[in-house]
Design a protein around this motif. Structure first.
Motif, PDB file in Angstrom:
ATOM      1  N   THR A  46     168.424  98.559 -65.083  1.00 28.24           N
ATOM      2  CA  THR A  46     167.216  97.750 -65.234  1.00 28.24           C
ATOM      3  C   THR A  46     166.480  98.115 -66.515  1.00 28.24           C
ATOM      4  OG1 THR A  46     166.041  99.300 -63.763  1.00 28.24           O
ATOM      5  CG2 THR A  46     166.858  97.256 -62.785  1.00 28.24           C
ATOM      6  N   GLU A  50     165.807  95.689 -69.594  1.00 26.84           N
ATOM      7  CA  GLU A  50     164.440  95.556 -70.087  1.00 26.84           C
ATOM      8  C   GLU A  50     164.402  95.566 -71.605  1.00 26.84           C
ATOM      9  OE1 GLU A  50     160.369  98.196 -69.657  1.00 26.84           O
ATOM     10  OE2 GLU A  50     161.649  97.952 -67.893  1.00 26.84           O
ATOM     11  N   SER A  70     164.418  96.508 -53.998  1.00 26.69           N
ATOM     12  CA  SER A  70     164.548  95.379 -54.902  1.00 26.69           C
ATOM     13  C   SER A  70     164.576  95.848 -56.354  1.00 26.69           C
ATOM     14  CB  SER A  70     163.362  94.433 -54.679  1.00 26.69           C
ATOM     15  OG  SER A  70     163.176  93.582 -55.768  1.00 26.69           O
ATOM     16  N   ARG A  72     163.503  94.049 -58.693  1.00 18.76           N
ATOM     17  CA  ARG A  72     162.192  93.635 -59.167  1.00 18.76           C
ATOM     18  C   ARG A  72     161.173  94.748 -58.957  1.00 18.76           C
ATOM     19  NH1 ARG A  72     157.510  91.821 -56.938  1.00 18.76           N
ATOM     20  NH2 ARG A  72     156.273  90.279 -58.103  1.00 18.76           N
ATOM     21  N   ASP A  73     161.258  95.446 -57.828  1.00 16.83           N
ATOM     22  CA  ASP A  73     160.334  96.547 -57.564  1.00 16.83           C
ATOM     23  C   ASP A  73     160.514  97.687 -58.555  1.00 16.83           C
ATOM     24  OD1 ASP A  73     159.104  95.257 -55.502  1.00 16.83           O
ATOM     25  OD2 ASP A  73     160.205  96.281 -53.913  1.00 16.83           O
ATOM     26  N   PHE A  75     161.401  97.300 -61.718  1.00 21.15           N
ATOM     27  CA  PHE A  75     160.690  96.831 -62.908  1.00 21.15           C
ATOM     28  C   PHE A  75     159.184  97.028 -62.750  1.00 21.15           C
ATOM     29  CE2 PHE A  75     164.583  94.375 -63.782  1.00 21.15           C
ATOM     30  CZ  PHE A  75     164.671  94.483 -65.155  1.00 21.15           C
ATOM     31  N   LEU A  76     158.649  96.658 -61.574  1.00 22.00           N
ATOM     32  CA  LEU A  76     157.210  96.755 -61.341  1.00 22.00           C
ATOM     33  C   LEU A  76     156.751  98.206 -61.319  1.00 22.00           C
ATOM     34  CD1 LEU A  76     154.443  95.611 -60.688  1.00 22.00           C
ATOM     35  CD2 LEU A  76     155.168  95.399 -58.286  1.00 22.00           C
ATOM     36  N   GLU A 114     159.779  89.539 -65.451  1.00 21.95           N
ATOM     37  CA  GLU A 114     160.124  88.753 -64.263  1.00 21.95           C
ATOM     38  C   GLU A 114     160.624  87.359 -64.634  1.00 21.95           C
ATOM     39  OE1 GLU A 114     158.259  88.436 -59.840  1.00 21.95           O
ATOM     40  OE2 GLU A 114     156.881  88.067 -61.506  1.00 21.95           O
ATOM     41  N   SER A 118     167.161  87.127 -64.029  1.00 16.52           N
ATOM     42  CA  SER A 118     167.667  86.362 -62.906  1.00 16.52           C
ATOM     43  C   SER A 118     168.486  87.302 -62.032  1.00 16.52           C
ATOM     44  CB  SER A 118     168.546  85.207 -63.413  1.00 16.52           C
ATOM     45  OG  SER A 118     169.135  84.514 -62.346  1.00 16.52           O
TER      46      SER A 118
END
Length: 247
Positions: A46, A50, A70, A72-73, A75-76, A114, A118
């Motif tokens: 990730t 990035e 996730s 996504r988590d 990244f967050l 985000e 994908s």
């Protein structure tokens, strides 16, 4: 672990820029990343994606199986860590409301990440399950420059995806990174002219350490080139944030 190296190794103590850790990261082509710990691998890929997104590209993740958390988590949580490395929710403390903790500049950074990534879960065990969503995304988005396929080396070899993915990478000017748990008796890089990477990990479950902000671990990234040159890089992972410290 990759062990077939014919030439003397080149060793560096750290890498100064995450997207320049090996020769040709920005070149089109097919690459293999082997690993032992899934959380370490996910933190690594990730952060690599990035870098592409920050440079104006799009990134795609194809996952064969759902994991306990996730992407996504990750990244967050990493964005929250960069916003304030001394006061952030650890990965295990992440909730759907954690995004509200981001200040405007960092909220924009996360929105950019985000919007330009994908994540597709692949249910099919056939090669079409990987190729069809990838080709569709490439056709619809010329900014797609890195595709990360999360599967297994044995599957990759049995389905003979190598020729088709290589042609696609060069035709579409893509970096395709295929990740695999290091459990195969037949290592892919012994059979194909491919860059391969191995993330060394002796820890049984780094995800279980993601609740502690006091822990950091040092890791080694072992790189083998098609000509069997070897490059070793070192980095530090903060499990609580999924952040790999550069240099």
């Amino acid at each position: 672990m990759n062990t077939q190296y014919l030439l003397r190794p080149i060793e560096q103590k750290n890498f100064q820029n995450f997207d320049l850790i090996y020769e040709g990261i920005k070149k089109k082509g097919l690459y293999l990343l082997e690993y032992n710990d899934s959380y370490l691998k996910d933190a690594f890929i990730t952060q690599l994606a990035e870098q592409y997104i920050n440079n104006g590209s799009n990134a795609m993740f194809l996952q064969e199986e759902m994991v306990r958390y996730s992407l996504r988590d990750i990244f967050l949580c990493r964005t929250l860590f960069k916003q304030n490395p001394h006061n952030f929710p650890s990965f295990s403390q992440m909730t759907k409301d954690s995004i509200a903790l981001l200040k405007p500049p960092f909220a924009q950074q996360f929105n950019t990440l985000e919007q330009n990534m994908s994540i597709v879960s692949v249910e099919s065990k056939y090669s079409s399950g990987f190729l069809e969503p990838m080709f569709k995304a490439i056709d619809e988005n010329s900014r797609m420059k890195i595709v990360i396929i999360d599967s297994h080396t044995d599957y990759f070899l049995k389905t003979n995806l190598y020729p088709q993915l290589t042609r696609t990478a060069f035709k579409e000017d893509l970096t395709i990174l295929f990740t695999s748990k290091n459990s195969s008796e037949e290592s892919l890089n012994r059979n194909k002219p491919i860059y391969s990477f191995y993330l060394h990990s002796n820890y049984p479950d780094l995800y279980s350490q993601s609740d502690s902000k006091e822990l950091t671990y040092d890791f080694e990234l072992d790189i083998s080139t098609p000509s069997n040159n070897r490059l070793k890089s070192y980095f530090t992972l903060f499990p609580s944030s999924g952040y790999c410290m550069e240099g």
